[in-house]
Structures are given as C-alpha cells and as structure tokens.
Design a protein around this motif. Structure first.
Motif, PDB file in Angstrom:
ATOM      1  N   THR A  58      -1.286 -45.789  17.578  1.00 22.00           N
ATOM      2  CA  THR A  58      -0.392 -44.743  17.055  1.00 22.00           C
ATOM      3  C   THR A  58      -1.221 -43.682  16.333  1.00 22.00           C
ATOM      4  N   PRO A  59      -1.053 -42.394  16.698  1.00 22.10           N
ATOM      5  CA  PRO A  59      -1.877 -41.346  16.079  1.00 22.10           C
ATOM      6  C   PRO A  59      -1.588 -41.168  14.594  1.00 22.10           C
ATOM      7  N   GLN A  60      -2.630 -40.846  13.838  1.00 17.77           N
ATOM      8  CA  GLN A  60      -2.494 -40.591  12.412  1.00 17.77           C
ATOM      9  C   GLN A  60      -1.850 -39.211  12.196  1.00 17.77           C
ATOM     10  N   GLY A  61      -1.207 -39.047  11.039  1.00 18.95           N
ATOM     11  CA  GLY A  61      -0.622 -37.749  10.717  1.00 18.95           C
ATOM     12  C   GLY A  61       0.617 -37.881   9.855  1.00 18.95           C
ATOM     13  N   VAL A  62       1.309 -36.752   9.676  1.00 14.38           N
ATOM     14  CA  VAL A  62       2.513 -36.706   8.846  1.00 14.38           C
ATOM     15  C   VAL A  62       3.681 -37.328   9.601  1.00 14.38           C
ATOM     16  N   LEU A  63       4.326 -38.294   8.985  1.00 15.26           N
ATOM     17  CA  LEU A  63       5.533 -38.894   9.552  1.00 15.26           C
ATOM     18  C   LEU A  63       6.778 -38.126   9.122  1.00 15.26           C
ATOM     19  N   ALA A  85      -9.336 -47.533   5.384  1.00 16.73           N
ATOM     20  CA  ALA A  85     -10.557 -46.871   4.895  1.00 16.73           C
ATOM     21  C   ALA A  85     -10.554 -45.362   5.109  1.00 16.73           C
ATOM     22  N   HIS A  86      -9.434 -44.795   5.519  1.00 12.95           N
ATOM     23  CA  HIS A  86      -9.311 -43.338   5.647  1.00 12.95           C
ATOM     24  C   HIS A  86      -8.670 -42.783   4.377  1.00 12.95           C
ATOM     25  N   ARG A  87      -9.116 -41.582   3.957  1.00 12.33           N
ATOM     26  CA  ARG A  87      -8.587 -40.942   2.752  1.00 12.33           C
ATOM     27  C   ARG A  87      -7.656 -39.793   3.129  1.00 12.33           C
ATOM     28  N   VAL A  88      -6.620 -39.615   2.321  1.00 14.87           N
ATOM     29  CA  VAL A  88      -5.627 -38.559   2.578  1.00 14.87           C
ATOM     30  C   VAL A  88      -5.673 -37.515   1.473  1.00 14.87           C
ATOM     31  N   GLY A 126      12.402 -20.691  -0.199  1.00 10.18           N
ATOM     32  CA  GLY A 126      11.728 -20.027   0.918  1.00 10.18           C
ATOM     33  C   GLY A 126      10.973 -21.007   1.797  1.00 10.18           C
ATOM     34  N   ARG A 127       9.819 -20.574   2.284  1.00  9.53           N
ATOM     35  CA  ARG A 127       9.009 -21.380   3.201  1.00  9.53           C
ATOM     36  C   ARG A 127       7.930 -22.124   2.426  1.00  9.53           C
ATOM     37  N   ASN A 128       7.842 -23.428   2.639  1.00 10.47           N
ATOM     38  CA  ASN A 128       6.852 -24.276   1.992  1.00 10.47           C
ATOM     39  C   ASN A 128       5.936 -24.863   3.067  1.00 10.47           C
ATOM     40  N   VAL A 129       4.628 -24.743   2.860  1.00  6.60           N
ATOM     41  CA  VAL A 129       3.659 -25.227   3.843  1.00  6.60           C
ATOM     42  C   VAL A 129       2.962 -26.466   3.290  1.00  6.60           C
ATOM     43  N   LEU A 130       3.092 -27.559   4.012  1.00  6.73           N
ATOM     44  CA  LEU A 130       2.456 -28.820   3.653  1.00  6.73           C
ATOM     45  C   LEU A 130       1.265 -29.045   4.583  1.00  6.73           C
ATOM     46  N   VAL A 131       0.078 -29.220   4.001  1.00  5.67           N
ATOM     47  CA  VAL A 131      -1.141 -29.447   4.779  1.00  5.67           C
ATOM     48  C   VAL A 131      -1.721 -30.800   4.389  1.00  5.67           C
ATOM     49  N   VAL A 132      -1.964 -31.640   5.391  1.00  5.51           N
ATOM     50  CA  VAL A 132      -2.512 -32.974   5.170  1.00  5.51           C
ATOM     51  C   VAL A 132      -3.843 -33.094   5.918  1.00  5.51           C
ATOM     52  N   GLU A 133      -4.850 -33.584   5.225  1.00  7.55           N
ATOM     53  CA  GLU A 133      -6.140 -33.874   5.848  1.00  7.55           C
ATOM     54  C   GLU A 133      -6.456 -35.357   5.684  1.00  7.55           C
ATOM     55  N   ILE A 134      -6.756 -36.017   6.798  1.00 10.18           N
ATOM     56  CA  ILE A 134      -7.090 -37.438   6.804  1.00 10.18           C
ATOM     57  C   ILE A 134      -8.565 -37.557   7.184  1.00 10.18           C
ATOM     58  N   THR A 135      -9.364 -38.069   6.263  1.00  8.08           N
ATOM     59  CA  THR A 135     -10.815 -38.124   6.449  1.00  8.08           C
ATOM     60  C   THR A 135     -11.270 -39.543   6.745  1.00  8.08           C
ATOM     61  N   GLY A 139     -16.659 -39.023   8.133  1.00  9.05           N
ATOM     62  CA  GLY A 139     -16.496 -37.619   7.808  1.00  9.05           C
ATOM     63  C   GLY A 139     -15.590 -36.842   8.753  1.00  9.05           C
ATOM     64  N   THR A 140     -15.163 -37.475   9.831  1.00  4.76           N
ATOM     65  CA  THR A 140     -14.245 -36.817  10.766  1.00  4.76           C
ATOM     66  C   THR A 140     -12.902 -36.556  10.075  1.00  4.76           C
ATOM     67  N   VAL A 141     -12.350 -35.361  10.282  1.00  6.38           N
ATOM     68  CA  VAL A 141     -11.111 -34.972   9.606  1.00  6.38           C
ATOM     69  C   VAL A 141     -10.000 -34.716  10.625  1.00  6.38           C
ATOM     70  N   VAL A 142      -8.850 -35.329  10.384  1.00  2.39           N
ATOM     71  CA  VAL A 142      -7.631 -35.039  11.148  1.00  2.39           C
ATOM     72  C   VAL A 142      -6.728 -34.196  10.260  1.00  2.39           C
ATOM     73  N   ARG A 143      -6.332 -33.023  10.751  1.00  6.37           N
ATOM     74  CA  ARG A 143      -5.510 -32.099   9.959  1.00  6.37           C
ATOM     75  C   ARG A 143      -4.122 -31.997  10.564  1.00  6.37           C
ATOM     76  N   ASP A 144      -3.110 -32.060   9.710  1.00  6.60           N
ATOM     77  CA  ASP A 144      -1.722 -31.947  10.158  1.00  6.60           C
ATOM     78  C   ASP A 144      -0.982 -31.020   9.209  1.00  6.60           C
ATOM     79  N   GLU A 145       0.008 -30.326   9.728  1.00  6.95           N
ATOM     80  CA  GLU A 145       0.714 -29.314   8.921  1.00  6.95           C
ATOM     81  C   GLU A 145       2.207 -29.352   9.216  1.00  6.95           C
ATOM     82  N   ARG A 146       3.008 -29.142   8.169  1.00  2.73           N
ATOM     83  CA  ARG A 146       4.460 -29.074   8.302  1.00  2.73           C
ATOM     84  C   ARG A 146       4.992 -27.909   7.477  1.00  2.73           C
ATOM     85  N   GLU A 147       6.124 -27.352   7.927  1.00  4.76           N
ATOM     86  CA  GLU A 147       6.802 -26.301   7.169  1.00  4.76           C
ATOM     87  C   GLU A 147       8.155 -26.818   6.718  1.00  4.76           C
TER      88      GLU A 147
END
Length: 298
Positions: A58-63, A85-88, A126-135, A139-147
């Motif tokens: 299952t891919p990592q990211g914002v549920l 062992a991944h950091r958010v 208004g519009r709220n931007v949520l940015v998540v980085e999973i490291t 050092g590899t980073v997975v980035r996910d974003e929600r509005e």
C-alpha cells in the motif's frame, strides 16, 4: 432523487439516508436526503482494523482529509500512512503543525505499515494547503499534498435547475435547490443555517410537511424559512403549491450591513386534471326551472 424498496411490512419505516414518503403493499417510496453520502463514497475510519487489512505494498501518503475536503468545523483530523522507521513532516499553510495535536500512532499487526494521527488541527477561512513529507532512512522523500476548503459566509447564490422541480399543478410542491458559495467559489460549509424568504403568492412548506398536531391545528406555510446547507453548498427549499405560473423571488440575508443575495426561479404550471361539473339530470333541472318561472306582473 427517489427510490423504491420492497419490504415485508406495511408499517412506516425509517431508512438510513432516506425520507419515507409512503408505504403501500410492501413497497416503500422514499426520497434520498440531500446530505446523504452513499456507502461507497464514505471515508473509512483508518482505524486498527482497516490498517491490519492493508498489504505491505500500500503506497505511503495522506489518508485523510481527501483533496477538496469541505469540513463542517474549523478544525480537521489528519491521517498519514507510512512505513516503519520513516519520519513524517506536516505543514499546513506553510506552518509546521504543532505536536500537541498528534495522537499515538497505529502499527499494523500484519505488515510494516503505520498510521500517524493528528486531531483538532485548526484551519482558516478559504483555501488551506496541507503538505506532507515522508522521509525514508536513506533520505528518500515522498511528498503528498491536499487542499481543504472552508467558507462560513456566502458571496453567491445560484439556482441548481437540473436537480430542482420547478413546476406545480396546484397540488404538487415545487422543489428549489440552490448552490451557495463563498470566496473563490468555495461551497458554503455543510451544516450552515441560512434564512430565506420568498415573495407572494409563494410560501415555504413547513418542515416535515403539513402535519396536524394533537389538538387538530395545522402547521401553516410561511414566507420565511431556515434551511441547512448540505454537501457541495447545496440547500433545498420546498414551496407550497400554486395554481398559476409565476416567478419565485428568493432572498437570502447576509451579515449586517450587506445587501442580501436574490435569485429568481420561474415556476411553471404543469397540466392539471380537470373535472367537468354539469347538470346530471336534465329533466329534473327543467322541472325545477319551470316551477319557478313567473309571468311578467305576477
């Protein structure tokens, strides 16, 4: 929308997400509530039971929240899926989310997956931007974003003609649906209460229909009503039947000092079954007329 459901009883039923119109011969006719969300569209709880069923692939990211989420309150819950062992890192509108909002993470009993959880994270109008980085450890980073969208006041009101019922035959009730949006076209917050008024000869049907109370009185239609905004900024109003076509002018007051929003909906007159009333017995009527005739001067 309306639906029919076959059941094994003639009693009135309460169906989740539906308003029962009538029940006859084991068939229930019901209208789906405006705010009803089909089971397939509901967001999972992302709890321990859900997590234990997820495969390791299952891919990592914002549920949650989902992109374009319209919360009912000015705070949200956040759920992020990550591996061991991944950091958010979590930022909302460019600011790090304080750790005070973080709850204990859930760990899968069947894989190396985890759900990190935050609660009561405040959002702005208004519009709220949520940015998540999973490291990852390398050092590899997975980035996910929600509005996340949030509007507590409306700038624009428009008729939703395709889902309205803009006709009456003197007995049926017209249904007017409007979409209410705030700044940047953001739908008004679900659950918002709004006052509406309508011009004569139109009135609003009382909530729940014209039900007679115990003492025999009847809830009367009114020229003003309170409506509750549902999903996607949609609100519904049921008008009382009218005999002739006319334009319903709907007015929605805004905050003190601001001009109200006004929209118009033309209500057409559907074909009505006419009943011809005439003299049933011609000979009887002729006799009655003859007996009451008088000569001039009598």
């Amino acid at each position: 929308e309306e639906m029919r459901v076959s059941v094994n009883t003639d009693n009135w039923l309460r169906i989740i997400g539906c308003k029962v119109l009538h029940c006859r011969d084991g068939v229930v006719k019901a209208r789906v509530d405006d705010g009803f969300i089909p089971a397939a569209a509901r967001i999972p709880d992302f709890d321990q039971a859900w997590l234990d069923l997820q495969p390791a692939t299952t891919p990592q990211g914002v549920l949650s929240p989902r992109d374009g989420h319209l919360p009912e309150r000015s705070s949200i819950q956040i759920r992020v899926l990550r591996k061991d062992a991944h950091r958010v890192s979590l930022r909302l509108n460019g600011e790090l989310v304080p750790s005070v909002h973080r709850e204990k993470s859930l760990s899968s009993a069947t894989s190396n997956l985890n759900v990190d959880r935050w609660i009561g994270v405040g959002i702005k109008e208004g519009r709220n931007v949520l940015v998540v980085e999973i490291t990852a450890p390398d050092g590899t980073v997975v980035r996910d974003e929600r509005e996340v969208l949030y509007a507590t006041s409306f700038d624009k009101v428009e008729i939703v003609a395709e889902s309205s019922r803009l006709e009456t035959d003197g007995r049926s009730t017209p249904l007017v649906k409007v979409r209410m949006t705030g700044k940047d076209g953001i739908p008004l917050r679900p659950g918002t209460k709004v006052t509406a008024s309508v011009n004569s000869p139109f009135t609003f049907e009382p909530e729940g229909g014209r039900r007679r109370a115990m003492e025999g009185t009847e809830k009367a239609p009114s020229g003003t009503t309170s409506i509750t905004v549902g999903q996607d900024g949609i609100a519904s109003m049921i008008l009382s039947p009218v005999l002739y076509p006319d334009t319903a002018v709907l007015t929605f007051p805004r905050r003190s000092g601001e001009e109200p929003a006004i929209v118009e909906a033309y209500i057409s007159a559907a074909e009505r079954p006419w009943v011809l009333v005439g003299i049933a017995e011609g000979s009887y009527a002729e006799g009655q007329i003859a007996r009451h005739m008088r000569r001039p001067g009598d």
